[in-house]
Design an enzyme around this catalytic site. Structure first.
Site, PDB file in Angstrom:
ATOM      1  N   ASP A   1      -2.386  14.515   0.432  1.00 28.53           N
ATOM      2  CA  ASP A   1      -1.859  13.359   1.163  1.00 28.53           C
ATOM      3  C   ASP A   1      -2.058  12.103   0.318  1.00 28.53           C
ATOM      4  O   ASP A   1      -2.948  12.048  -0.531  1.00 28.53           O
ATOM      5  CB  ASP A   1      -2.623  13.238   2.486  1.00 28.53           C
ATOM      6  CG  ASP A   1      -2.042  12.177   3.407  1.00 28.53           C
ATOM      7  OD1 ASP A   1      -0.866  11.823   3.228  1.00 28.53           O
ATOM      8  OD2 ASP A   1      -2.764  11.712   4.305  1.00 28.53           O
TER       9      ASP A   1
ATOM     10  N   ARG B   1       3.575  -2.324   8.745  1.00 30.20           N
ATOM     11  CA  ARG B   1       2.550  -2.052   9.767  1.00 30.20           C
ATOM     12  C   ARG B   1       3.071  -2.418  11.151  1.00 30.20           C
ATOM     13  O   ARG B   1       2.533  -1.975  12.153  1.00 30.20           O
ATOM     14  CB  ARG B   1       1.271  -2.885   9.519  1.00 30.20           C
ATOM     15  CG  ARG B   1       0.505  -2.647   8.230  1.00 30.20           C
ATOM     16  CD  ARG B   1       0.274  -1.205   7.896  1.00 30.20           C
ATOM     17  NE  ARG B   1       1.332  -0.692   7.052  1.00 30.20           N
ATOM     18  CZ  ARG B   1       1.607   0.591   6.871  1.00 30.20           C
ATOM     19  NH1 ARG B   1       0.924   1.499   7.506  1.00 30.20           N
ATOM     20  NH2 ARG B   1       2.582   0.976   6.066  1.00 30.20           N
TER      21      ARG B   1
END
Length: 666
Positions: free
Chosen positions: A213, A599
């Site tokens: 990841d 975000r």
């Protein structure tokens, strides 16, 4: 297979016969792809014990493991390895310690431990201890670039030669202590696998499929580890996003994404471009901004969540007004839309920007949480006292021994400790146990042996009295005998700093005693173990912040999401940072702004100042060039728009309502 995976996610999950690179845009469900793929591999007959997934944070690893356990039935996931890169490296070191010439109980040096050792080595070699920070960064950079001490010496210039020499001395010394530092957790397994093919083969049989990841954050040494474990067949899936590579300062190399194509010609690439987090305008702004960076893998995020609100831009005269305006705007926004404080985040480029926002939020009575702030257990003075306590309950704790043996100073130098470490290694015993052996007298001068034994005998005596008598009275007396308060005054930058650090010591001892009272009958060792667990819980506090506004740097915000985001300090020399402008690192700064924008789920507000105080004088500020790179048609500039009377009235009501609620709070 879960039916709601989109076609690209499904393709990524089912591609298991070729090495796979998944270019996963922000909010595109990359964690889901990894966890679904682990479950798919298990269903295809690969035992979970032969699958490993690595990422960069414990939080991400925990989340991944929890998701897999829900997808796999019964004991299917038993033996699955999900960890950080460094935890995997530590596991390899512990299993293969003999092949590397270590004893079983390998100690890990943190940054403070490393700096202390480097300073001692510099003093011993008539160097400048004040250079330890700079040398430490250089040594870390070398390790992340897979540069060994030998290679550093071979390629040294007159400027880097002192650091290269210190690098070699440091590695010999830390090995003698049976210890490694954080960077060694990756470097040493790579060196081991390269030099001992039979050990590598065992690990390839153990890990038959590897998932990585946040691949864009890997450094050169981590990439070498991935290559070695997966072999020529490339039994791996790596997931990353070159647009979110924001850690060049700690060795991350987004070019590792490109290198994969060269090293694995059969590499398959799948792009995840559907975003499940943000509205259309937010993604349009992110796409437009990041398009100014060069790309090997082009992608364009899109969403089915509708266009959403315009992107607002707030301008204020200075940083104090900026903080006050953001706090007031947040109160008004919450009043209009309902919701909770936890829905809001204030993001900034550097930690120093938080102070005024904290003050403004406190004045408005808005609860907040600073993410990424220093842990109580991260303070040097707390680590020192914890080191002594760990040694009292476990004298064989080499890391604790090394931390406290010269705190305060006892004139036990690095040469003495290196010989002690080498002797303990040969005898396969702890440093503490080695201090009492007669054979040590053949290795060290009588005066050095006397100093070390005096210290160890004192520890034995205190441990014995703590066990038999009033434990915490003994410990408090022990800290007094250390004259640790005088040591803090000696090493602190100011009297106030020394007093603050002394209060931390008192708080630690009070906390210990309170824990012991709550758990009647617990031994000191059990209480200390519980306190170490509280350290872990404190580190995880970010996951349970309660109903509070989040304040954090853009770096700390990566991987998180919030309905409403304020991206503050959007000025030249802040974002982009002046150092990055000077060093021609604008692309990374742009990626940092991109991370900040992505975000936001529902709305994002940018703010900047026309002037800001720096170095004691007020300087003019220019809006960030990144604002010019956003779609003008989607920006709403507050200073260019007169508020309608009804909104002015509403803002006044919001402020009044908020203050009334505060006054009514018991």
């Amino acid at each position: 297979m879960t039916p709601s995976l989109n076609p690209q996610q499904l393709a990524a999950v089912r591609a298991i016969d070729r090495p796979l690179l998944v270019i996963a845009g922000a909010g595109s469900g990359k964690t889901r792809v990894i966890t679904e793929k682990i479950a798919y591999l298990i269903r295809q007959g690969l035992p979970a014990r032969n699958i490993a997934a690595v990422t960069f944070t414990n939080k991400a690893a925990r989340e991944m493991k929890a998701r897999v356990s829900k997808l796999a039935s019964g004991n299917e996931a038993k033996g699955l390895r999900v960890s950080t890169f460094h935890a995997l490296g530590l596991d390899i070191l512990r299993r293969e310690h003999k092949a590397l010439g270590f004893k079983a109980a390998i100690s890990i040096f943190d940054e403070h431990d490393r700096l202390t050792l480097l300073k001692e080595l510099l003093k011993h070699n008539n160097g400048d201890p004040d250079m330890a920070d700079s040398f430490s960064r250089q040594i870390s950079t070398w390790k992340n670039l897979f540069v060994t001490p030998e290679k550093a010496m071979d390629t040294a210039t007159p400027e880097t030669l002192p650091a290269a020499q210190l690098y070699g001395d440091f590695m010999r010394q830390i090995k003698a202590y049976n210890a490694v530092d954080f960077d060694d957790l990756i470097l040493l397994p790579v060196l081991l696998f390269q030099s001992q093919p039979e050990v590598l083969e065992q690990w390839r049989n153990r890990i038959r499929y590897l998932l990585v990841d946040e691949y864009q954050d890997t450094n050169e040494t981590q990439y070498q580890l991935v290559k070695l474990i997966t072999g020529n067949l490339g039994k791996f899936t790596v997931v990353g996003d070159d647009d979110q590579s924001i850690y060049a300062w700690r060795g991350a190399q987004p070019q590792n994404l490109v290198q994969l194509q060269k090293d694995f010609p059969r590499l398959q690439v799948v792009k995840l471009e559907q975003n499940y987090r943000s509205t259309g305008r937010i993604l349009k702004a992110a796409n437009r901004l990041i398009a100014n960076n060069p790309h090997v893998f082009d992608k364009k995020l899109w969403s089915q969540l509708g266009p959403g609100d315009a992107l607002r831009v707030l301008k204020q005269k200075d940083e104090l007004a900026e903080a006050q305006q953001v706090a007031a705007d947040l109160v008004h926004h919450k009043f209009r839309h309902g919701g909770e404080f936890r829905d809001y985040a204030i993001l900034y480029r550097g930690n120093h920007q938080s102070r005024l926002f904290e003050r403004a939020l406190r004045e408005q009575g808005i609860p907040y949480f600073i993410s990424g702030g220093p842990s109580f257990f991260g303070y040097a003075e707390v680590k020192d006292i914890m080191g002594y306590l760990r040694l009292l309950v476990n004298p064989d704790d080499d890391a604790a021994f090394l931390r406290v043996i010269n705190v305060p100073r006892r004139e036990i130098g690095p040469a003495t400790l290196e010989k002690l470490g080498a002797y303990a290694n040969r005898r396969h015993i702890s440093l503490f146990a080695a201090c009492f052996e007669l054979g040590l007298e053949q290795e060290l001068q009588a005066q050095a042996v006397q100093r070390i034994r005096r210290f160890c005998e004192w520890i034995v005596d205190v441990a014995d009295r703590a066990q038999r008598g009033d434990t915490f009275a003994v410990i408090r007396n022990f800290v007094e005998q250390l004259r640790y308060d005088a040591w803090l005054e000696e090493v602190s930058t100011s009297q106030s700093s020394a007093e603050r650090r002394q209060r931390n010591v008192v708080e630690l001892l009070d906390w210990l005693e309170k824990l012991a009272q709550e758990d009647d009958g617990k031994t000191l060792a059990e209480v200390i173990a519980k306190l170490m667990l509280l350290d872990i819980l404190e580190r995880n506090e970010e996951e349970k912040t309660g109903d509070r506004v989040s304040l954090m740097t853009l770096h700390a915000a990566k991987g998180l999401e919030f309905p409403y985001v304020y991206l503050v300090g959007m000025e030249e020399n802040i974002l982009p940072h002046e150092t990055s402008i000077e060093q021609d690192m604008l692309e990374e700064e742009r990626r940092l702004a991109y991370v900040g924008i992505t975000r936001a789920q529902k709305a994002i507000t940018f703010s900047y100042c026309s002037q800001r105080k720096r170095y004691g004088e007020m300087l003019e500020c220019l809006p960030s060039r990144f604002l010019d790179e956003l779609p003008e048609e989607d920006l709403e500039w507050a200073d260019r728009k007169e508020l309608p009377p009804e909104e002015k009235l509403e803002r006044g009501k919001a402020a009044f309502s908020h203050m009334r609620n505060l006054l009514n709070t018991p």
